[in-house]
Design a protein around this motif. Structure first.
Motif, PDB file in Angstrom:
ATOM      1  N   MET A 291       0.842  -1.191   0.000  1.00 36.51           N
ATOM      2  CA  MET A 291       0.000   0.000   0.000  1.00 36.51           C
ATOM      3  C   MET A 291       0.877   1.242   0.000  1.00 36.51           C
ATOM      4  N   ASN A 292       0.478   2.256  -0.756  1.00 36.70           N
ATOM      5  CA  ASN A 292       1.219   3.489  -0.811  1.00 36.70           C
ATOM      6  C   ASN A 292       1.092   4.254   0.508  1.00 36.70           C
ATOM      7  N   GLU A 293       2.017   5.204   0.709  1.00 35.77           N
ATOM      8  CA  GLU A 293       1.937   6.028   1.910  1.00 35.77           C
ATOM      9  C   GLU A 293       0.633   6.812   1.906  1.00 35.77           C
TER      10      GLU A 293
ATOM     11  N   ALA B  95      -6.336  -0.052  -8.906  1.00 34.27           N
ATOM     12  CA  ALA B  95      -6.325  -1.503  -9.072  1.00 34.27           C
ATOM     13  C   ALA B  95      -6.337  -2.222  -7.729  1.00 34.27           C
ATOM     14  N   ALA B  96      -5.509  -1.768  -6.793  1.00 33.92           N
ATOM     15  CA  ALA B  96      -5.472  -2.393  -5.471  1.00 33.92           C
ATOM     16  C   ALA B  96      -6.776  -2.174  -4.724  1.00 33.92           C
ATOM     17  N   ALA B  97      -7.353  -0.970  -4.866  1.00 32.33           N
ATOM     18  CA  ALA B  97      -8.631  -0.680  -4.211  1.00 32.33           C
ATOM     19  C   ALA B  97      -9.738  -1.567  -4.758  1.00 32.33           C
ATOM     20  N   MET B  98      -9.714  -1.854  -6.047  1.00 30.90           N
ATOM     21  CA  MET B  98     -10.718  -2.739  -6.644  1.00 30.90           C
ATOM     22  C   MET B  98     -10.617  -4.152  -6.076  1.00 30.90           C
TER      23      MET B  98
ATOM     24  N   GLY C 197     -18.218   1.653  -1.464  1.00 29.81           N
ATOM     25  CA  GLY C 197     -17.720   2.283  -0.250  1.00 29.81           C
ATOM     26  C   GLY C 197     -16.318   1.822   0.115  1.00 29.81           C
ATOM     27  N   SER C 198     -16.081   0.516  -0.014  1.00 27.06           N
ATOM     28  CA  SER C 198     -14.752  -0.018   0.299  1.00 27.06           C
ATOM     29  C   SER C 198     -13.696   0.543  -0.639  1.00 27.06           C
ATOM     30  N   LEU C 199     -14.034   0.629  -1.915  1.00 30.88           N
ATOM     31  CA  LEU C 199     -13.090   1.159  -2.894  1.00 30.88           C
ATOM     32  C   LEU C 199     -12.694   2.594  -2.543  1.00 30.88           C
ATOM     33  N   CYS C 200     -13.682   3.423  -2.197  1.00 31.19           N
ATOM     34  CA  CYS C 200     -13.383   4.819  -1.853  1.00 31.19           C
ATOM     35  C   CYS C 200     -12.503   4.916  -0.618  1.00 31.19           C
ATOM     36  N   ALA C 201     -12.768   4.068   0.368  1.00 27.86           N
ATOM     37  CA  ALA C 201     -11.935   4.064   1.562  1.00 27.86           C
ATOM     38  C   ALA C 201     -10.496   3.729   1.231  1.00 27.86           C
ATOM     39  N   ARG C 202     -10.299   2.716   0.423  1.00 29.56           N
ATOM     40  CA  ARG C 202      -8.932   2.292   0.110  1.00 29.56           C
ATOM     41  C   ARG C 202      -8.206   3.333  -0.753  1.00 29.56           C
ATOM     42  N   LEU C 203      -8.948   4.042  -1.617  1.00 29.57           N
ATOM     43  CA  LEU C 203      -8.337   5.146  -2.355  1.00 29.57           C
ATOM     44  C   LEU C 203      -7.889   6.238  -1.390  1.00 29.57           C
TER      45      LEU C 203
ATOM     46  N   ALA D  45     -12.075  -4.103  -2.637  1.00 29.67           N
ATOM     47  CA  ALA D  45     -13.519  -3.941  -2.725  1.00 29.67           C
ATOM     48  C   ALA D  45     -14.212  -5.222  -3.166  1.00 29.67           C
ATOM     49  N   SER D  46     -13.603  -5.959  -4.068  1.00 29.03           N
ATOM     50  CA  SER D  46     -14.191  -7.229  -4.508  1.00 29.03           C
ATOM     51  C   SER D  46     -14.246  -8.234  -3.362  1.00 29.03           C
ATOM     52  N   ALA D  47     -13.195  -8.261  -2.547  1.00 33.17           N
ATOM     53  CA  ALA D  47     -13.194  -9.160  -1.398  1.00 33.17           C
ATOM     54  C   ALA D  47     -14.274  -8.767  -0.405  1.00 33.17           C
TER      55      ALA D  47
END
Length: 319
Positions: free
Chosen positions: A1-3, A279-282, A266-272, A285-287
């Protein structure tokens, strides 16, 4: 994960502008045919609305979340606020609208976990551009601003405008589909739609219909980035001339698909907001969405971050 970057106003990673409903579930063996009456196997009620669902999903995924919404002056409003707070969502911008009922949704779920939904907007229709302005003027800009097609059009457009002016990332889940100005679509990063919604948006824009991998590239010529969700098959995305896909995660058993798309968004936005790339957020979110379909309900079915990380590790998606 990025900083992880620092939000403009400390303590707010994601601002969700959207709807909150009281969901009324009826579980049936099979959906009734026109004119037919069927008996429910069970019934229940709970927190719903795309905005509320996505706010809960973002909070469960580890983000600090503020929610801007309107509820009625009724018992359903109090229940919704309690549920949102219990999920870790900040609700000081969830306002009562006197003389209106809290939004509601009638949901039937069949034995295979599929659903149909009828929504009454209620107080959600009273969310105004001035409410969006007041939120930004008071609290500044978060890292990510998220809204949905259940948000009144003028307020959706104002959220996009204020996010763009403030340098926040604007994410639009255009569900249900409505026509929005091209300047709104141009700020979406990403625009998130399912297969059917993607076809409808493309039709409105005069683009060529096609397979998701073709259509996502077409839509990305209009938006900054685009994600098309494919249910159990995962999702496809396009950004900066690149197209890629994310596989779905196997589930133990499908219990209820209600709100699975909201879990993804919602999960995707959180991870962004937490510093991951799209790509990592997707993948995260899929999980998260795969876990949600194994449990009944919408927001209450969303898994904690540790559970999502466990599923990712089991699938070899993280070290």
């Amino acid at each position: 994960m990025n900083e992880r970057p620092a939000p403009a106003i400390p303590g707010t990673d994601v601002l969700v502008v959207g709807s909150v409903n009281e969901d009324h579930f009826q579980f049936v063996h099979a959906f009734p045919r026109p004119g037919e009456t069927v008996s429910a196997l069970a019934s229940r009620r709970g927190l719903g609305g795309k905005g509320a669902n996505q706010a809960v999903a973002a909070a469960r995924a580890g983000a600090e979340v503020r929610f801007l919404a309107k509820v009625g002056s009724d018992a359903a409003a109090a229940d919704a606020v309690v549920a949102l707070r219990a999920a870790g969502v900040r609700t000081d911008a969830v306002a009562d609208e006197a003389g209106y009922a809290t939004g509601s949704a009638a949901i039937a779920v069949d034995a295979g976990g599929e659903n149909w939904v009828i929504v009454d907007a209620g107080a959600n229709a009273r969310l105004a551009p001035a409410d969006v302005d007041a939120e930004f003027d008071t609290h500044g800009a978060p890292l990510v601003v998220l809204t949905q097609g259940e948000t009144p059009a003028a307020s959706l457009e104002q959220a996009a405008r204020r996010a763009h002016e403030a340098g926040a990332r604007f994410v639009l889940n255009l569900a249900p589909v409505m026509r929005v100005p091209s300047e709104v679509l141009q700020t979406c990063d990403p625009l998130i739609v399912n297969e059917h919604e993607a076809q409808a948006v493309a039709s409105d824009l005069g683009l060529n219909p096609g397979a998701p991998t073709e259509l996502v590239a077409e839509l990305a010529s209009v938006a900054r980035s685009v994600v098309i969700t494919l249910g159990a098959a995962g999702s496809v995305a396009a950004a900066e001339g690149e197209v890629w896909s994310t596989a779905g995660f196997p589930v133990d058993a499908v219990v209820d698909t209600t709100g699975a798309g909201d879990a993804f968004v919602g999960s995707l936005c959180a991870r962004l907001a937490l510093g991951e790339d799209l790509a990592a957020a997707m993948t995260w979110a899929s999980a998260a969405a795969s876990l949600s379909v194994e449990r009944p309900g919408a927001a209450e079915s969303y898994a904690a971050a540790v559970e999502v990380e466990r599923r990712l590790a089991q699938a070899g998606a993280i070290a």
